[in-house]
Enzyme design. Structure first.
Site, PDB file in Angstrom:
ATOM      1  N   HIS A  18       0.841  -1.209   0.000  1.00  0.00           N
ATOM      2  CA  HIS A  18       0.000   0.000   0.000  1.00  0.00           C
ATOM      3  C   HIS A  18       0.873   1.255   0.000  1.00  0.00           C
ATOM      4  O   HIS A  18       0.613   2.207  -0.729  1.00  0.00           O
ATOM      5  CB  HIS A  18      -0.878   0.036   1.263  1.00  0.00           C
ATOM      6  CG  HIS A  18      -1.938  -1.019   1.334  1.00  0.00           C
ATOM      7  ND1 HIS A  18      -2.099  -1.846   2.419  1.00  0.00           N
ATOM      8  CD2 HIS A  18      -2.905  -1.372   0.456  1.00  0.00           C
ATOM      9  CE1 HIS A  18      -3.124  -2.653   2.209  1.00  0.00           C
ATOM     10  NE2 HIS A  18      -3.632  -2.401   1.031  1.00  0.00           N
ATOM     11  N   LYS A  42     -15.930  -7.361   4.379  1.00  0.00           N
ATOM     12  CA  LYS A  42     -14.846  -8.249   4.830  1.00  0.00           C
ATOM     13  C   LYS A  42     -14.818  -8.342   6.350  1.00  0.00           C
ATOM     14  O   LYS A  42     -15.229  -7.418   7.037  1.00  0.00           O
ATOM     15  CB  LYS A  42     -13.502  -7.665   4.391  1.00  0.00           C
ATOM     16  CG  LYS A  42     -13.213  -7.818   2.928  1.00  0.00           C
ATOM     17  CD  LYS A  42     -11.800  -7.306   2.696  1.00  0.00           C
ATOM     18  CE  LYS A  42     -11.415  -7.358   1.249  1.00  0.00           C
ATOM     19  NZ  LYS A  42     -10.107  -6.755   1.023  1.00  0.00           N
ATOM     20  N   ARG A  91      -1.821  -6.406  -8.315  1.00  0.00           N
ATOM     21  CA  ARG A  91      -0.729  -7.313  -8.020  1.00  0.00           C
ATOM     22  C   ARG A  91      -0.623  -8.407  -9.075  1.00  0.00           C
ATOM     23  O   ARG A  91       0.388  -8.581  -9.711  1.00  0.00           O
ATOM     24  CB  ARG A  91      -0.914  -7.970  -6.645  1.00  0.00           C
ATOM     25  CG  ARG A  91      -0.545  -7.081  -5.511  1.00  0.00           C
ATOM     26  CD  ARG A  91      -1.186  -7.543  -4.247  1.00  0.00           C
ATOM     27  NE  ARG A  91      -2.634  -7.440  -4.347  1.00  0.00           N
ATOM     28  CZ  ARG A  91      -3.458  -7.525  -3.317  1.00  0.00           C
ATOM     29  NH1 ARG A  91      -2.989  -7.765  -2.117  1.00  0.00           N
ATOM     30  NH2 ARG A  91      -4.750  -7.398  -3.483  1.00  0.00           N
ATOM     31  N   SER A 129      -2.836  -7.786   2.847  1.00  0.00           N
ATOM     32  CA  SER A 129      -3.165  -7.673   4.270  1.00  0.00           C
ATOM     33  C   SER A 129      -3.524  -9.034   4.847  1.00  0.00           C
ATOM     34  O   SER A 129      -3.175  -9.355   5.985  1.00  0.00           O
ATOM     35  CB  SER A 129      -4.339  -6.709   4.457  1.00  0.00           C
ATOM     36  OG  SER A 129      -4.012  -5.447   3.954  1.00  0.00           O
TER      37      SER A 129
HETATM   38  P1  ADP Z   1      -9.775  -3.574  -0.880  1.00  0.00           P
HETATM   39  O1  ADP Z   1     -10.558  -4.335   0.134  1.00  0.00           O
HETATM   40  O2  ADP Z   1     -10.430  -2.316  -1.348  1.00  0.00           O
HETATM   41  O3  ADP Z   1      -9.222  -4.396  -2.003  1.00  0.00           O
HETATM   42  P2  ADP Z   1      -7.077  -3.460   0.158  1.00  0.00           P
HETATM   43  O4  ADP Z   1      -6.601  -2.732   1.352  1.00  0.00           O
HETATM   44  O5  ADP Z   1      -6.937  -4.933   0.168  1.00  0.00           O
HETATM   45  O6  ADP Z   1      -8.564  -3.006  -0.029  1.00  0.00           O
HETATM   46  O7  ADP Z   1      -6.373  -2.880  -1.137  1.00  0.00           O
HETATM   47  C1  ADP Z   1      -6.518  -1.556  -1.552  1.00  0.00           C
HETATM   48  C2  ADP Z   1      -5.898  -1.414  -2.921  1.00  0.00           C
HETATM   49  O8  ADP Z   1      -4.498  -1.617  -2.827  1.00  0.00           O
HETATM   50  C3  ADP Z   1      -6.403  -2.450  -3.941  1.00  0.00           C
HETATM   51  O9  ADP Z   1      -6.481  -1.846  -5.204  1.00  0.00           O
HETATM   52  C4  ADP Z   1      -5.323  -3.507  -3.915  1.00  0.00           C
HETATM   53  O10 ADP Z   1      -5.264  -4.209  -5.139  1.00  0.00           O
HETATM   54  C5  ADP Z   1      -4.094  -2.638  -3.697  1.00  0.00           C
HETATM   55  N1  ADP Z   1      -2.995  -3.392  -3.088  1.00  0.00           N
HETATM   56  C6  ADP Z   1      -3.008  -4.126  -1.967  1.00  0.00           C
HETATM   57  N2  ADP Z   1      -1.801  -4.701  -1.744  1.00  0.00           N
HETATM   58  C7  ADP Z   1      -0.996  -4.305  -2.778  1.00  0.00           C
HETATM   59  C8  ADP Z   1       0.362  -4.582  -3.156  1.00  0.00           C
HETATM   60  N3  ADP Z   1       1.133  -5.394  -2.433  1.00  0.00           N
HETATM   61  N4  ADP Z   1       0.842  -4.017  -4.288  1.00  0.00           N
HETATM   62  C9  ADP Z   1       0.035  -3.220  -5.043  1.00  0.00           C
HETATM   63  N5  ADP Z   1      -1.251  -2.935  -4.752  1.00  0.00           N
HETATM   64  C10 ADP Z   1      -1.768  -3.470  -3.639  1.00  0.00           C
END
Ligand code: ADP
Length: 164
Positions: A18, A42, A91, A129
């Protein structure tokens, strides 16, 4: 031209993946609003306030990044903030279908707002996460996945959860 971008997500917890997206967005856009989603279905581990607080501390180095939370429709939130860009991270191919669907739906709802997808930094492609929480649950090392501040809070949370 001043471009305001919103980077929405659950950030449960924030990871180096992030932060990489946030740092790179802060170089591309004039202002980046990191927005913690409150209405997610979630199962979350951290409260919105905890997630916001972690993100606020972690994004301190970037002067044009702010952190807040939102509920309801993302595009309505973006409109209120005068943002014309939604930032999302990608990703793997497995992320693609969901992000594609969301981007199209949001364009339908708000044609003036564009979704910009940032490709994950190579080093961060395997970080999520959920993986962080799973590894920590089994006592594994998460130092390469999250900053020390998040690592400590993850272990405190898990200890509390085990006691319950
Ligand atoms: P959501 O529940 O909205 O997917 P996340 O916190 O899991 O929330 O992710 C927020 C955004 O960040 C999403 O677009 C996700 O694909 C991106 N993201 C999460 N981890 C990574 C990573 N390691 N590299 C690039 N983008 C990421």
């Amino acid at each position: 031209m001043r471009t305001v971008a919103v980077y929405p997500g659950s950030f449960d917890p924030p990871t180096y993946g992030h932060l990489d997206i946030i740092e790179r967005s802060s170089r591309v856009f004039s202002r980046v609003i990191v927005a913690v989603a409150l209405n997610i279905r979630k199962n979350v581990c951290f409260t919105p306030r905890e997630r916001e607080s972690m993100l606020r501390k972690l994004t301190r180095p970037w002067g044009n990044v702010e952190v807040t939370s939102f509920s309801g429709l993302l595009v309505e939130f973006a409109r209120k903030k005068d943002a014309h860009v939604l930032v999302r991270g990608l990703r793997a191919i497995s992320d693609f279908e969901y992000e594609y669907q969301m981007a199209h739906m949001n364009t339908k709802l708000a044609p003036e707002i564009d979704t910009v997808i940032m490709m994950t930094g190579e080093r961060y492609s395997a970080i999520s996460s959920n993986i962080v929480k799973e590894i920590a649950m089994f006592g594994g090392k998460i130092d390469d996945l999250v900053p020390p501040l998040v690592r400590d809070l993850v272990f405190i949370k898990l200890k509390g959860a085990k006691r319950k």
